[in-house]
Design an enzyme around this catalytic site. Structure first.
Site, PDB file in Angstrom:
ATOM      1  N   PRO A 115     -29.402  32.174 -24.854  1.00  0.00           N
ATOM      2  CA  PRO A 115     -28.346  31.432 -24.143  1.00  0.00           C
ATOM      3  C   PRO A 115     -28.649  29.951 -23.906  1.00  0.00           C
ATOM      4  CG  PRO A 115     -29.580  32.766 -22.591  1.00  0.00           C
ATOM      5  CD  PRO A 115     -30.137  33.076 -23.958  1.00  0.00           C
ATOM      6  N   CYS A 116     -28.743  29.187 -25.010  1.00  0.00           N
ATOM      7  CA  CYS A 116     -28.990  27.747 -24.867  1.00  0.00           C
ATOM      8  C   CYS A 116     -27.811  27.040 -24.204  1.00  0.00           C
ATOM      9  CB  CYS A 116     -29.310  27.127 -26.223  1.00  0.00           C
ATOM     10  SG  CYS A 116     -28.039  27.361 -27.478  1.00  0.00           S
ATOM     11  N   HIS A 117     -26.649  27.708 -24.157  1.00  0.00           N
ATOM     12  CA  HIS A 117     -25.478  27.119 -23.490  1.00  0.00           C
ATOM     13  C   HIS A 117     -25.681  26.997 -21.977  1.00  0.00           C
ATOM     14  CE1 HIS A 117     -24.893  31.539 -23.659  1.00  0.00           C
ATOM     15  NE2 HIS A 117     -24.451  31.387 -22.427  1.00  0.00           N
TER      16      HIS A 117
END
Length: 280
Positions: A246-248
């Protein structure tokens, strides 16, 4: 041809863009629906089905104020072990179910010549997606607006691998993370090509709970290298697996969401979607 999920996602993205562009005018539900050529009732239904909350509430989840409040919470609890363990199983979905294994040099040498990679195109709440897997796990996952471009990006990562267009059990299990019922979710195995530093950063991203946000500086501190925020940002930008890693959830320290490999508008919608599922 666009699928219904893709059409609905595009409508929601357009509606959010319209509301934000005309924020001072406070457009009504009727005006927003008219802008995307739907009846108010139909728009309300597809939005609520997608987000799990109303358009008005969703806007609060993607506001600068909400992001700043989440960063304050994170800063206060950064060195508290409960930060990783005190959330519900829904919030800790990635931490609990996504496991990373790094590829060995032998596996990715010569452009991945020894690798057999299955790939398929599927739907997600955030648009169409390409997912690819080796026999050990998911090696690539990307939101795509253009199939040829997406396949080109995959081929660039493993130029000499053997590719087969087929969906396997590893991919099916990975895609089930988009379902609202996670009781049947099995461990999602990722098989990734990356440096030791990249793998460390990607693993640290899994510990950011759903509905929470972090910064590049905080992540650098978390991996024990507080001066490496720029290098952390580079590793995040090269994340090969959308959503599962989950780099978001990493944003600028100002509270602004910042860039995203698969589009800043999509990042905003993912952040809002996760918050609506955790806080609504």
């Amino acid at each position: 041809m666009s699928t219904q999920n893709q059409i609905d996602y595009n409508r929601i993205a357009k509606a959010i863009e319209y509301i934000q562009s005309n924020f001072r005018l406070q457009p009504s539900l009727e005006e927003v629906a008219e802008n995307i050529h739907l009846s108010p009732a139909h728009f309300q239904k597809i939005f609520t089905d997608w987000a799990g909350t109303s358009p008005k509430k969703f806007l609060q989840f993607i506001s600068l104020e909400h992001a700043k409040n989440l960063l304050k919470e994170e800063k206060a609890s950064l060195f508290d072990a409960a930060y990783e363990t005190g959330f519900s199983s829904t919030s800790r979905l990635h931490d609990l179910f996504v496991k990373i294994e790094g590829m060995s040099p032998a596996e990715y040498k010569n452009g991945g010549k020894s690798l057999a990679i299955n790939y398929s195109f599927s739907e997600s709440p955030f648009g169409n997606i390409l997912v690819a897997s080796t026999e050990k796990g998911i090696c690539y996952m990307a939101f795509e607006n253009d199939k040829e471009a997406a396949l080109g990006d995959l081929n660039d990562k493993f130029p000499n691998a053997s590719f087969f267009e087929r969906q396997d059990a590893l991919q099916q299990n990975a895609l089930s993370i988009f379902d609202k019922d996670w009781t049947k979710l099995n461990t999602i195995k990722l098989h990734l090509k990356g440096t030791d530093f990249q793998l460390k950063v990607w693993e640290s991203l899994l510990t950011i709970p759903m509905g929470k946000l972090s910064t590049y500086g905080s992540l650098a501190e978390r991996i024990g290298n507080p001066k490496a925020s720029r290098a952390v940002g580079t590793a995040i930008g090269s994340n090969p697996v959308a959503f599962l890693i989950p780099c978001h959830r990493v944003i600028q320290s100002t509270g602004h969401l910042g860039g995203y490999r698969w589009g800043s508008d999509r990042k905003q919608l993912i952040v809002g979607w996760e918050s609506s599922h955790v806080y609504s």
